[in-house]
Write an enzyme that holds these catalytic residues in place. Structure first.
Site, PDB file in Angstrom:
ATOM      1  N   ASP A 123      42.777  72.901  57.609  1.00 57.11           N
ATOM      2  CA  ASP A 123      42.477  71.973  58.687  1.00 57.11           C
ATOM      3  C   ASP A 123      42.502  70.511  58.240  1.00 57.11           C
ATOM      4  O   ASP A 123      43.562  69.931  58.062  1.00 57.11           O
ATOM      5  CB  ASP A 123      41.137  72.348  59.309  1.00 57.11           C
ATOM      6  CG  ASP A 123      40.879  71.639  60.640  1.00 57.11           C
ATOM      7  OD1 ASP A 123      41.734  70.845  61.065  1.00 57.11           O
ATOM      8  OD2 ASP A 123      39.828  71.878  61.251  1.00 57.11           O
ATOM      9  N   HIS A 127      39.373  78.142  64.784  1.00 55.57           N
ATOM     10  CA  HIS A 127      37.923  77.929  64.680  1.00 55.57           C
ATOM     11  C   HIS A 127      37.154  79.052  65.376  1.00 55.57           C
ATOM     12  O   HIS A 127      36.487  79.833  64.719  1.00 55.57           O
ATOM     13  CB  HIS A 127      37.488  76.563  65.208  1.00 55.57           C
ATOM     14  CG  HIS A 127      38.130  75.416  64.516  1.00 55.57           C
ATOM     15  ND1 HIS A 127      38.061  75.241  63.158  1.00 55.57           N
ATOM     16  CD2 HIS A 127      38.873  74.382  64.991  1.00 55.57           C
ATOM     17  CE1 HIS A 127      38.719  74.158  62.810  1.00 55.57           C
ATOM     18  NE2 HIS A 127      39.229  73.620  63.906  1.00 55.57           N
TER      19      HIS A 127
END
Length: 468
Positions: free
Chosen positions: A346, A295
């Site tokens: 993810d 991220h």
């Protein structure tokens, strides 16, 4: 020895890897859309020996026994960040408003329902969806280790082995990232919902990690299943545990961490330790080329430079970061500073390497007001070779002699791709356009159907019936 033939392929021509001619386009095409050395060649035959490309010929026809791959062939994609069980939540979290923290509570409820048997069935379906979408490898960030009361399963690695078996069934290369998760927040113990994620301390986790590595190595082919390590986050791993990991984690495995996904994480870290999460990792020597920071959405300029100077990989998950309203990470600045950009799916709001590629660039455009922040070839790099340091298994870095034979073929004449230059499919193609996927020299998917397992939609429908 087997062979594959296709009408066209994006090859890496290093001056000796390609036999023949019939080059359609090469070099800096369209203002740099294709990196120097990459060529789109016609009439391509790939010979395969022991799962790797042994010879490439261009401008030729198929030979007897060759498998025909319809479309333009690219290296298969690498998924550098996955939580397989999050697939339960797709299309079920959009009522009302909220933020990451509200979504997280729903995620915990799904985690509580997992058993080894249910997880193996679900993960097999999720990995099958990845395969038919063009992925040949995945890094699974795994922290659901124990029973719901936090006690170990009778088989110590029951959950981990379930994931490994699922990957083998789907034919995808798996890097199983066994995750250290000790705290519910900085200075906060694990909540009841998080209890099954934890270990007694970092030493207990390291012991379990070593045992898992030995069992995986003795059970599965190393080119298909390998073990890596992960730190959940600086919220989930106290500083004393970071010190232990820095001193004792084996140096031959990849290391991942969720980093600066939320502003609240940064604020808590600054208050507790006086530095940002990236600064805390730097303090303990954990920033390096083997680190994959996932991220990295909310970084300071100093954080960007720290990650870049270390040569760390930054795994962006654009569709998830958009779905969770996390924000737009500084991908271009990180790349310019020296970090390698990789892509992951993810929470699997979308499983589509082509969508992740262009969503990365679209985020940059929305944030900067400029087009072309990442070239199409840079996006392909992020979807493939960018994940090299993130994985414990081989990566389809390029179509060249000696590379693993992990391929995806993409239709050039669909309603989405018709008229597109193959070099720019990152801005037009979707997983629906993937006509074939080859992993380790074996055809594993054709026109959206897994060769051995069938249609992923049916697999997912059956698996998801077992969850509320």
């Amino acid at each position: 020895m087997s062979g594959f033939w296709c009408e066209a392929a994006l090859l890496n021509d290093d001056g000796g890897a390609v036999a023949g001619g019939a080059v359609v386009a090469s070099g800096a095409v369209d203002g740099g859309a294709v990196a120097s050395g990459a060529v789109v060649a016609a009439g391509v035959r790939l010979e395969v020996l022991e799962g790797r490309i042994s010879r490439i010929s261009t401008g030729v026809g198929p030979e007897t026994g060759d498998r025909i791959l319809n479309g333009v062939v690219f290296p298969a994609a690498a998924n550098a960040h996955s939580h397989a069980f999050h697939r339960i939540l797709r299309g079920r979290t959009h009522h009302g408003r909220g933020d990451f923290w509200v979504w997280r509570e729903q995620m915990y409820r799904s985690a509580a329902e997992l058993t080894p048997e249910k997880y193996e069935k679900l993960a097999t379906a999720v990995f099958a969806e990845m395969v038919v979408s063009g992925f040949s490898s995945v890094a699974e960030f795994h922290y659901v280790h124990h029973q719901t009361d936090a006690t170990p399963y009778p088989e110590r690695h029951a959950m981990e082995l379930a994931l490994a078996r699922a990957a083998v069934a789907a034919g995808i290369r798996l890097t199983l990232l066994d995750t250290l998760y000790l705290a519910g927040g900085i200075g906060t113990p694990l909540s009841p919902e998080q209890a099954r994620f934890g270990d007694a301390d970092a030493h207990a986790w390291l012991d379990r990690l070593g045992s898992l590595r030995a069992e995986i190595a003795g059970t599965f082919p190393p080119e298909m299943v390998g073990v890596g390590a992960a730190l959940h986050s600086v919220r989930g791993v106290p500083e004393e545990a970071l010190k232990t990991v820095a001193q004792q984690l084996p140096g031959d495995i990849p290391l991942h961490i969720h980093l600066s996904e939320q502003p609240a994480e940064n604020e808590a870290c600054l208050q507790a330790y006086g530095v940002t999460p990236a600064g805390l990792l730097a303090r303990h020597g954990l920033l390096s080329r083997r680190l994959s920071a996932v991220h990295a959405t909310h970084l300071t300029p100093d954080d960007i430079q720290l990650l870049g100077d270390a040569g760390a990989t930054v795994v962006m998950c654009p569709s998830t970061e958009a779905d969770l309203a996390d924000g737009i990470g500084p991908a271009r600045a990180l790349s310019d500073a020296g970090s390698t950009i990789a892509l992951g799916t993810d929470q699997h709001a979308v499983i589509d390497p082509w969508v992740e590629m262009r969503t990365l660039e679209h985020g940059e455009r929305l944030g900067s007001g400029q087009r072309g922040r990442f070239s199409p070839q840079e996006l392909l790099h992020a979807a493939t070779i960018g994940a090299t340091s993130s994985m414990a298994t081989p990566i389809a870095s390029a179509l060249e002699v000696g590379a693993v034979c992990d391929l995806m073929a993409v239709a050039p004449d669909s309603a989405r791709t018709a008229g597109s230059m193959p070099q720019q499919f990152a801005f037009s193609a979707t997983a629906s356009d993937v006509t074939a996927v080859v992993i380790a020299g074996e055809l594993v998917a054709s026109n959206g159907v897994h060769v051995r397992l069938g249609a992923p939609g049916s697999l997912l429908t059956e698996a998801l019936k077992e969850f509320s």
